[in-house]
Design an enzyme around this catalytic site. Structure first.
Site, PDB file in Angstrom:
ATOM      1  N   LYS A 217       9.269   6.333   3.171  1.00  0.00           N
ATOM      2  CA  LYS A 217       8.078   6.564   2.579  1.00  0.00           C
ATOM      3  C   LYS A 217       7.542   5.724   3.538  1.00  0.00           C
ATOM      4  O   LYS A 217       6.054   6.085   3.707  1.00  0.00           O
ATOM      5  CB  LYS A 217       7.965   5.925   1.176  1.00  0.00           C
ATOM      6  CG  LYS A 217       6.772   5.850   0.469  1.00  0.00           C
ATOM      7  CD  LYS A 217       6.026   7.189   0.580  1.00  0.00           C
ATOM      8  CE  LYS A 217       4.381   6.688   0.330  1.00  0.00           C
ATOM      9  NZ  LYS A 217       3.647   7.978  -0.221  1.00  0.00           N
ATOM     10  N   CYS A 271      -2.706   3.656   0.630  1.00  0.00           N
ATOM     11  CA  CYS A 271      -1.478   3.993   0.937  1.00  0.00           C
ATOM     12  C   CYS A 271      -1.244   3.379   2.483  1.00  0.00           C
ATOM     13  O   CYS A 271      -0.653   2.629   2.761  1.00  0.00           O
ATOM     14  CB  CYS A 271      -1.176   5.392   0.700  1.00  0.00           C
ATOM     15  SG  CYS A 271      -1.348   5.899  -1.104  1.00  0.00           S
TER      16      CYS A 271
HETATM   17  N1  SAJ Z   1      -8.058   8.856   8.715  1.00  0.00           N
HETATM   18  C1  SAJ Z   1      -8.767   8.737   9.888  1.00  0.00           C
HETATM   19  N2  SAJ Z   1      -8.351   9.549  10.867  1.00  0.00           N
HETATM   20  C2  SAJ Z   1      -7.581  10.870  10.663  1.00  0.00           C
HETATM   21  C3  SAJ Z   1      -6.901  10.867   9.442  1.00  0.00           C
HETATM   22  C4  SAJ Z   1      -7.135   9.790   8.445  1.00  0.00           C
HETATM   23  O1  SAJ Z   1      -9.481   7.852  10.175  1.00  0.00           O
HETATM   24  O2  SAJ Z   1      -7.332  11.422  11.709  1.00  0.00           O
HETATM   25  C5  SAJ Z   1      -8.504   8.014   7.648  1.00  0.00           C
HETATM   26  C6  SAJ Z   1      -9.100   8.587   6.573  1.00  0.00           C
HETATM   27  O3  SAJ Z   1     -10.554   8.709   6.736  1.00  0.00           O
HETATM   28  C7  SAJ Z   1      -8.721   7.518   5.184  1.00  0.00           C
HETATM   29  C8  SAJ Z   1      -7.226   7.129   5.764  1.00  0.00           C
HETATM   30  O4  SAJ Z   1      -7.141   7.475   6.986  1.00  0.00           O
HETATM   31  O5  SAJ Z   1      -9.493   6.613   5.436  1.00  0.00           O
HETATM   32  C9  SAJ Z   1      -6.077   7.460   4.961  1.00  0.00           C
HETATM   33  O6  SAJ Z   1      -6.431   9.106   4.687  1.00  0.00           O
HETATM   34  P1  SAJ Z   1      -5.248  10.196   5.093  1.00  0.00           P
HETATM   35  O7  SAJ Z   1      -5.738  11.410   4.547  1.00  0.00           O
HETATM   36  O8  SAJ Z   1      -4.537   9.908   6.230  1.00  0.00           O
HETATM   37  O9  SAJ Z   1      -4.070   9.566   3.798  1.00  0.00           O
HETATM   38  P2  SAJ Z   1      -4.056   9.344   2.306  1.00  0.00           P
HETATM   39  O10 SAJ Z   1      -4.043   7.553   2.237  1.00  0.00           O
HETATM   40  O11 SAJ Z   1      -4.910  10.165   1.425  1.00  0.00           O
HETATM   41  O12 SAJ Z   1      -2.552   9.834   1.847  1.00  0.00           O
HETATM   42  C10 SAJ Z   1      -1.462   9.259   2.733  1.00  0.00           C
HETATM   43  C11 SAJ Z   1      -0.641  10.408   2.985  1.00  0.00           C
HETATM   44  N3  SAJ Z   1       0.470  10.020   3.921  1.00  0.00           N
HETATM   45  C12 SAJ Z   1       0.545  10.632   5.118  1.00  0.00           C
HETATM   46  O13 SAJ Z   1      -0.113  11.644   5.605  1.00  0.00           O
HETATM   47  C13 SAJ Z   1       1.759  10.382   5.953  1.00  0.00           C
HETATM   48  C14 SAJ Z   1       0.058  11.196   1.844  1.00  0.00           C
HETATM   49  O14 SAJ Z   1       0.947  12.325   2.258  1.00  0.00           O
HETATM   50  C15 SAJ Z   1       0.897  10.092   0.950  1.00  0.00           C
HETATM   51  O15 SAJ Z   1       1.464  10.572  -0.163  1.00  0.00           O
HETATM   52  C16 SAJ Z   1      -0.126   9.130   0.744  1.00  0.00           C
HETATM   53  O16 SAJ Z   1      -0.689   8.403   1.667  1.00  0.00           O
HETATM   54  C17 SAJ Z   1       0.354   8.150  -0.288  1.00  0.00           C
HETATM   55  O17 SAJ Z   1       0.414   7.960  -1.537  1.00  0.00           O
HETATM   56  O18 SAJ Z   1       1.175   7.266   0.128  1.00  0.00           O
END
Ligand code: SAJ
Length: 434
Positions: A217, A271
């Site tokens: 995780k 996360c």
């Molecule tokens: N972000 C970027 N650029 C990107 C992708 C995301 O700047 O290309 C930023 C987003 O804007 C945000 C942050 O990253 O601020 C996180 O967003 P996210 O969509 O990557 O992830 P979360 O936090 O919504 O959910 C993550 C997910 N983990 C992964 O994709 C590995 C989700 O599957 C998990 O279940 C969740 O964390 C969790 O609960 O741990």
């Protein structure tokens, strides 16, 4: 309990993960008691309503509460399966030390009602070793029960770790369809937990040991953090070199083995910006890359503040709209949001010159109080503001046609308006690309 009988389930923690999980288990016709410390949360759910925003969750919860399959309570009750989904924040020591006290408090509650044959599953994102720590705590509280992995004898209860991996905004779909890693303290514990998840998960459930599942995780989220850090670092390099980072990434991603993520104003949520520290805390000497990834993503927020401040200071008196406060697109979650950090810093410095557009907010968060900044709607901002700072890629912002923002200078930290050209120092139509 026979394997064809529906287990009585107790889900502890009714937040963003616990409530949807409880509702999905209840939909699979297992009677569920959801436990939460908040009277408000418990009363809301027992009325068939919800206290969080998530696609389709309202209808699902209403249905399972009406059918009597889901009940909420502040008091733990005996059950056959206990699912723990409580927060694991940091201790307030400035060192990002994981705080597993909510997990241990939940385990203590479970120990009070535990009986032979029960299964305990920890879902909270946790440092490696937490499931065993929980087992040791319960062993101390219930010397009458044989706990797994402590003696060679057949244990009386099963304990496993099974992390969630759902994306906010798609939680119900992903809870059902994502693959799951199920880590047992012993293989027997893993098999017991597997039989439970098979009742409501359609993805593949893979069994392993508890520590590997805990680490998996953390690794998933650290992997994403490091990859976003690469994109954010590129954006700052491109800014320094006067290049359009979106163009460079788009072209590089045409390589069959390159897939660079998207830069933004930093990384938010509870996360991706948190979990890497659980690894760093467990192996500080061995994790320089993961640590640097965190630092780069945090530095990006400050880079955006500095860039925006310069733009505003160079254009005195021009009204500014910050577009978005959420930590990512199309959600109403403002916790640990880089957009919120940037907008509040600008509001504090430039006061009433700053307007905030956030269609998912009814009012501005507390740190905007007394700054003079106001929450306005998108049309008003487009009509009145000469500087637009895009902080969140909400769909409602993405679809604004170029004619409606033609007269404004744009600082697009999310790359949602590729039609704007980069002409540093010129206006209108200025697009600072990072
Ligand atoms: N972000 C970027 N650029 C990107 C992708 C995301 O700047 O290309 C930023 C987003 O804007 C945000 C942050 O990253 O601020 C996180 O967003 P996210 O969509 O990557 O992830 P979360 O936090 O919504 O959910 C993550 C997910 N983990 C992964 O994709 C590995 C989700 O599957 C998990 O279940 C969740 O964390 C969790 O609960 O741990």
């Amino acid at each position: 309990m026979r394997s064809d009988e529906k287990p009585q389930v107790c889900v502890i923690g009714l937040g963003y993960i616990g409530l949807p999980t409880a509702a999905i288990i209840a939909r699979a016709n297992c009677p569920v008691t959801g436990i939460d410390v908040s009277e408000h949360v418990v009363e809301t759910i027992n009325r068939g309503e919800i206290h969080i925003e998530e696609v389709d969750l309202d209808g699902l919860v209403r249905g399972v509460v009406q059918r009597g399959m889901l009940k909420a309570s502040t008091q733990i009750l005996p059950a056959d399966v206990f699912v723990i989904a409580v927060p694991t924040p940091f201790v307030h020591d400035g060192n990002h030390t994981p705080d597993v006290s909510y997990v241990m408090a939940a385990a203590t509650e479970v120990a009070g009602v535990l009986k032979k044959g029960d299964c305990i599953i920890l879902e909270s994102t946790s440092p490696v070793g937490t499931t065993e720590q929980m087992r040791d705590l319960i062993a101390g509280l219930r010397p009458d029960l044989r706990l797994p992995g402590l003696t060679g004898e057949t244990p009386d209860v099963s304990i496993a770790y099974c992390p969630e991996r759902v994306l906010p905004g798609k939680i119900l779909e992903e809870l059902t369809h994502n693959d799951r890693s199920i880590g047992g303290i012993t293989p027997r514990c893993a098999r017991k937990a597997l039989a439970f998840y098979k009742r409501f998960v359609r993805g593949t459930c893979v069994t392993t040991d508890a520590k590997s599942a805990e680490m998996t995780k953390l690794v998933e989220n650290a992997y994403r953090d490091v990859n976003i850090a690469f994109a954010n670092e590129l954006s700052m390099i491109a800014d320094h070199m006067g290049l359009d980072v979106w163009e460079v990434i788009k072209l590089a991603n045409r390589h069959p083995r390159v897939n660079i993520l998207q830069p933004g104003p930093g990384v938010g949520g509870h996360c991706i910006a948190v979990d890497p520290y659980f690894i760093i805390h467990g192996a500080p000497e061995q994790s320089p890359l993961i640590r640097t990834g965190r630092e780069v993503n945090d530095a990006k927020m400050h880079h955006v503040v500095a860039r925006a401040e310069r733009l505003i200071a160079d254009n005195p008196g021009i009204p500014v709209a910050c577009l978005g406060l959420a930590f990512k697109a199309n959600i109403d979650d403002f916790r640990e949001s880089p957009a919120r950090f940037v907008a509040s810093r600008l509001a504090r410095k430039f006061g009433a010159q700053i307007s905030i557009v956030e269609p998912y907010a009814g009012e501005l968060p507390v740190e905007f109080k007394d700054t003079g900044a106001e929450l306005v709607d998108l049309d008003h901002a487009l009509e009145t503001c000469g500087i637009l700072i895009v902080l969140v890629d909400h769909d409602v912002f993405r679809v604004v046609p170029s004619e409606e923002r033609a007269g404004a200078m744009v600082y697009d930290t999310r790359g949602i308006w590729p039609d704007a050209s980069i002409e540093p120092g010129s206006k209108p139509g200025l697009r600072l690309a990072s």
